[in-house]
Design an enzyme around this catalytic site. Sequence first.
Site, PDB file in Angstrom:
ATOM      1  CD  GLU A   1      -8.498   0.940   7.808  1.00  0.00           C
ATOM      2  OE1 GLU A   1      -8.303  -0.032   8.561  1.00  0.00           O
ATOM      3  OE2 GLU A   1      -8.007   2.057   8.027  1.00  0.00           O
TER       4      GLU A   1
ATOM      5  CG  ASP B   1      -0.274  -0.393   2.519  1.00  0.00           C
ATOM      6  OD1 ASP B   1       0.965  -0.346   2.589  1.00  0.00           O
ATOM      7  OD2 ASP B   1      -0.990  -0.746   3.472  1.00  0.00           O
TER       8      ASP B   1
ATOM      9  CG  ASN C   1      -8.558  -1.483  12.036  1.00  0.00           C
ATOM     10  OD1 ASN C   1      -7.646  -2.172  11.583  1.00  0.00           O
ATOM     11  ND2 ASN C   1      -8.988  -0.389  11.433  1.00  0.00           N
TER      12      ASN C   1
ATOM     13  CG  HIS D   1      -5.647  -2.302   8.885  1.00  0.00           C
ATOM     14  ND1 HIS D   1      -5.707  -0.932   9.002  1.00  0.00           N
ATOM     15  CD2 HIS D   1      -4.369  -2.619   9.221  1.00  0.00           C
ATOM     16  CE1 HIS D   1      -4.545  -0.461   9.370  1.00  0.00           C
ATOM     17  NE2 HIS D   1      -3.710  -1.457   9.521  1.00  0.00           N
TER      18      HIS D   1
HETATM   19  P1  PGA Z   1       2.349  -1.249  12.692  1.00  0.00           P
HETATM   20  O1  PGA Z   1       1.180  -1.208  11.610  1.00  0.00           O
HETATM   21  O2  PGA Z   1       3.302  -2.290  12.229  1.00  0.00           O
HETATM   22  O3  PGA Z   1       2.987   0.131  12.625  1.00  0.00           O
HETATM   23  O4  PGA Z   1       1.732  -1.565  13.994  1.00  0.00           O
HETATM   24  C1  PGA Z   1       0.628  -2.430  11.191  1.00  0.00           C
HETATM   25  C2  PGA Z   1      -0.530  -2.184  10.252  1.00  0.00           C
HETATM   26  O5  PGA Z   1      -1.235  -1.175  10.407  1.00  0.00           O
HETATM   27  O6  PGA Z   1      -0.745  -3.009   9.366  1.00  0.00           O
END
Ligand code: PGA
Length: 248
Positions: free
Chosen positions: A144, A68, A137, A139
């Site tokens: 999302e 992404d 959450n 994702h």
């Molecule tokens: P993080 O993000 O590794 O910074 O916790 C993970 C994500 O949002 O997929």
Amino acid sequence: MRVIVVKDKMEMGKRAAALIAEDMRKKRGPYVLGLATGSTPIPLYQELIRLHKSEGLDFSTCISFNLDEYVGLSGDHDQSYRYFMNTQLFDHVNINKKNTFVPDGMAKDVEAFCEQYEAMIDDVGGIDYQVLGIGANGHIGFNEPGSSLGSLTRIKTLTERTISDNARFFARKEDVPTLAITMGIGTIFKARKAVLLANGAGKADAIKASLEGPVASFCPASALQLHRWATYVVDEAAAAKLTLNHET
Ligand code: PGA
């Protein structure tokens, strides 16, 4: 599903790197990596760099596709995911940067770009190993909660939760982009193998829901329950709410 529980995030990075390196060494011809950003995969990238420098792990035939990118950030913005990948991995291994692809956050025709990104992945024979983090959450990528389990690369609106979680990387919360281009859950699902990493207590609910809850678009990572070759490598804090026994 294979679930490996390790002591801490350094061990998480080492175990995940070992899985990927073993697979890279076995395959002849181009090796296609699916890569993730965020704080979680940093120990994995550090270990891959170490394996390259001291054990000759070869990235010269690798092609990579990132999950992404924020819409509106160009590759030289220090919070863009292109910038992250260059500084955290690509600048330190022998990958040809021309073979590294991150969605273009500045694409004028986003829809056409997304179609082209999918076609590029398919044209090189698909992703061999997909690296994933997980949002608090649930994702994966920027898919999302509520994302179609069959979705392909497209534009998504970030949830308030994700914007708050990512605000720590920006000077002000208002600076966090609200849109992103992300591979879909269907894109991720096409990868031959996938490894999802998580560390810290903040991920414990998401790990529990994705492994021991139902397969549901409300928890996008739960789609991996249907994948043929998905492995979780999580630290003890992120695994704390699991009830089933797991590998160590
Ligand atoms: P993080 O993000 O590794 O910074 O916790 C993970 C994500 O949002 O997929």
